[in-house]
Structure formats: structure tokens, C-alpha cells
Enzyme design. Structure first.
Site, mmCIF file in Angstrom:
data_model
loop_
_atom_site.group_PDB
_atom_site.id
_atom_site.type_symbol
_atom_site.label_atom_id
_atom_site.label_comp_id
_atom_site.label_asym_id
_atom_site.label_seq_id
_atom_site.Cartn_x
_atom_site.Cartn_y
_atom_site.Cartn_z
ATOM 1 N N CYS A 168 52.871 24.249 33.393
ATOM 2 C CA CYS A 168 52.436 24.964 34.497
ATOM 3 C C CYS A 168 53.732 25.613 35.235
ATOM 4 C CB CYS A 168 51.736 23.878 35.761
ATOM 5 S SG CYS A 168 52.703 22.817 36.541
ATOM 6 N N CYS A 185 62.748 42.437 46.083
ATOM 7 C CA CYS A 185 62.670 43.788 45.746
ATOM 8 C C CYS A 185 63.188 44.789 47.095
ATOM 9 C CB CYS A 185 61.323 44.302 45.246
ATOM 10 S SG CYS A 185 60.113 44.260 46.606
#
Ligand code: ZN
Length: 337
Positions: A168, A185
Site C-alpha cells: 500500500c 508545484c
């Protein structure tokens, strides 16, 4: 099988990897698109066009001008609108018979518990690791596959997570990083086509999951740099003693969070008390402090250097401060009831 649509998908159903049965499975599937920024909108469009006609879209944010260089589905006419709603409308123009349900809300523990059990797969359009850990918790808890995908600057990475068949997210990244330590970003930038490329890979992986393809490789992390054209594949093993998929302790589902730093210089503040907010009343109260307007069902205020966007559920996006505690303080100052 929806025979009326066969013509639309004919170039895809002749693929031996899919066939009519695979196409039928896509038509029957329901997918949750977590986040409707660039990754989410490109993935949603690719899946819908490929025949995944039941989509749930979740996003807490509104369309901003600096999103437009990399998103799908959204245009300048959508500026200021909730991303999930604008994306859902665009998807329904592509396939008016599709079932596309937008949720303009923070994907927190309650909403994850509500939506994840209703779908066959979750795809990643998120901009923060905190919510990815939450999605991971919900998917492992309910035994549901999801695809982790993240982008930054000129590169991105993606991995299919299938509980029981592989690792996971927490096997891959065991310790959540401290808030504000990961680049975003807003600081590092993002090359326009990067989310589109990673979304294409994510959508193809989603098709493998939904058609139960033997070619699916859960736990294979693919790293792709779109500038250098370099790819890397790493096989991630299940971590011994993973708190999530090993010990089944779902820490992120159990916690509530007041503030979170979004991609950019935006901090989200959640209301301490649930319930609808009277935005007109709030606008009148804030009017003497700065520029305040009600727009498309949201309250938008500029008070000094701070920009506030307030949603009817009491959630607020605070811009112009870098510190979550300062954002919470401003929220309390302006919005406390
Ligand atoms: Zn794990």
C-alpha cells in the site's frame, strides 16, 4: 451490454486485451476521481471516453487562471467555479448518458468513508500526500484498489495499489512527512504535458484493474521524466509491520484536520462546527474591512494582503499567508460564529 454504444468503442473492443467482455466491465464500473486538477481531469476524460460511464468527482477548490496550462475539460469560462462541477458538466457534454456526480467538498475522513465503499476503484488527482494517506486508509480498510499518481516539475510516478495483492502507499512511504517539507508545484513548477502523460498511464492502469487484466502489476512503481524521457521501474514490497495494510490501523481515517496547505500559497481551513453558513450575512459583516463580493455561490473577499474564498459549508481557502496557524487565526477572526 449497451449495444447502442458498441460503435463508439469498436476500436477498443477489438483489442484482444479487452474484447466485448472487458468493455462491458468498464461500462458497469464506478470510479471515484479524487481531485479535479490536471491529473484528475485528464484521467476522468480518458476513462469516460474509454467507456467508464459512472464517475464520482471530488474537489474542494475553484478554477484559477494558473490551472489552465495543464488541465483537461476546464476553460477560461470556468474561472472561479468549483472544479468538480465544471469538470462534471464538461464530461456530460462528451457523454450525455453518463452518470457523473460532482462533490465540491474536502475529501476528509467522513466523505472518504461515504464514497469509497460505493466505487470499484479510486484514481488519484490529489495535490497533497495527507489526503493520499487518507484514501489509502479507506481503500485498504474496504479492500478496494486505488492508483497512486503524483506529478511535479517535469516528472511523475504512479503505482497500482491492490489490497491483498501488493503493497500500500504506507509500505512505500512509511512515515508521513512534516507539513510544508515536500516541494509543491507552486514552488517547483509543473510542465504542462506532465499530468496528461501520467494521467494516461493512470487511466490505462485503471482499465487493467476494472477489466481484471492478468497484465496488471500491483506494487510496480513507475517513474517517468517527460523531459529526459527516462523511465524507471521499481518493485515495491509489502512492508513488514505496515500500520495500514499489516496492522490495519487506519490513523488517517480516525483523525480530523483543521487546516491543510494546498498546492500553492493557499491554506484550507475547515469549520470546527458543521452546518451551512449564511454567506450574505457574512458578506455584510466583512464589507467594511475590504473588497467583498458574492460570486457563483461563494464569498470572495480581499482584506489587505489576504484573499479569502468561503464556501457555503463554512470551509475557507486563505491566500496570502504561509503559516497554517495564521490562516486558522484569520479564519477565527473573520468567520467565527
Ligand atoms: Zn502497507
Amino acid at each position: 451490454m449497451y449495444t447502442a454504444m458498441d460503435e463508439r468503442f469498436i476500436r477498443q473492443t477489438i483489442l484482444p486485451q479487452l474484447g466485448p467482455q472487458g468493455q462491458h466491465r468498464l461500462g458497469e464500473a464506478r470510479v471515484l476521481v479524487a481531485g479535479c486538477g490536471a491529473l484528475g481531469t485528464h484521467t476522468a476524460e480518458a476513462l469516460l471516453r474509454a467507456g467508464v460511464r459512472r464517475l464520482l468527482l471530488v474537489d474542494r477548490d475553484v478554477v484559477e487562471v494558473h490551472n489552465l496550462h495543464r488541465v483537461a475539460l476546464l476553460t477560461p469560462a470556468d474561472l472561479g467555479r468549483p472544479k468538480a462541477e465544471a469538470a462534471a458538466e464538461a464530461l456530460l457534454r462528451i457523454d450525455p448518458e453518463a452518470e457523473v456526480i460532482p462533490y465540491t467538498a474536502h475529501l476528509g475522513p467522513a466523505l472518504a468513508e461515504k464514497l469509497v465503499p460505493r466505487v470499484d476503484l479510486v484514481v488519484d488527482g490529489l495535490d497533497n500526500l495527507e489526503t493520499r494517506y487518507l484514501v489509502n486508509d479507506a481503500c485498504v480498510k474496504h479492500g478496494l484498489p486505488w492508483i497512486y499518481t503524483a506529478v511535479l516539475a517535469t516528472y511523475g510516478m504512479t503505482m497500482a495499489i491492490v489490497p491483498g495483492l501488493g503493497p500500500c502507499l504506507r509500505c512505500l512511504f512509511p512515515t508521513p512527512p512534516a507539513p510544508g517539507t515536500l516541494p509543491t508545484c507552486a514552488e517547483s513548477g509543473i510542465l504542462g504535458p506532465v499530468p496528461q502523460a501520467l494521467a494516461a498511464i493512470q487511466a490505462a492502469t485503471a482499465i487493467q484493474v476494472l477489466t481484471r487484466s492478468p497484465d496488471l502489476r500491483p506494487g510496480e512503481l513507475l517513474h517517468l521524466d517527460l523531459w529526459t524521457h527516462r523511465t524507471e521501474r521499481v518493485t515495491v514490497a509489502r512492508a513488514v509491520g505496515c500500520p495500514t495494510c499489516g496492522e490495519r490501523r487506519f490513523e488517517f481515517l480516525a483523525q480530523g484536520s483543521g487546516t491543510s496547505v494546498l498546492c500553492g500559497d493557499t491554506i484550507q481551513v475547515l469549520p470546527r462546527h458543521r452546518g451551512p453558513l449564511d454567506l450574505a450575512h457574512l458578506a455584510a459583516r466583512l464589507a467594511p474591512l475590504g473588497e467583498v463580493r458574492l460570486e457563483r455561490g461563494l464569498l470572495v473577499a480581499q482584506i489587505g494582503k489576504v484573499a479569502l474564498t468561503v464556501f457555503p459549508d463554512g470551509r475557507a481557502l486563505v491566500k496570502g499567508v504561509r503559516d497554517p496557524e495564521r490562516a486558522q487565526a484569520l479564519y477565527d477572526q473573520y468567520l467565527s460564529r
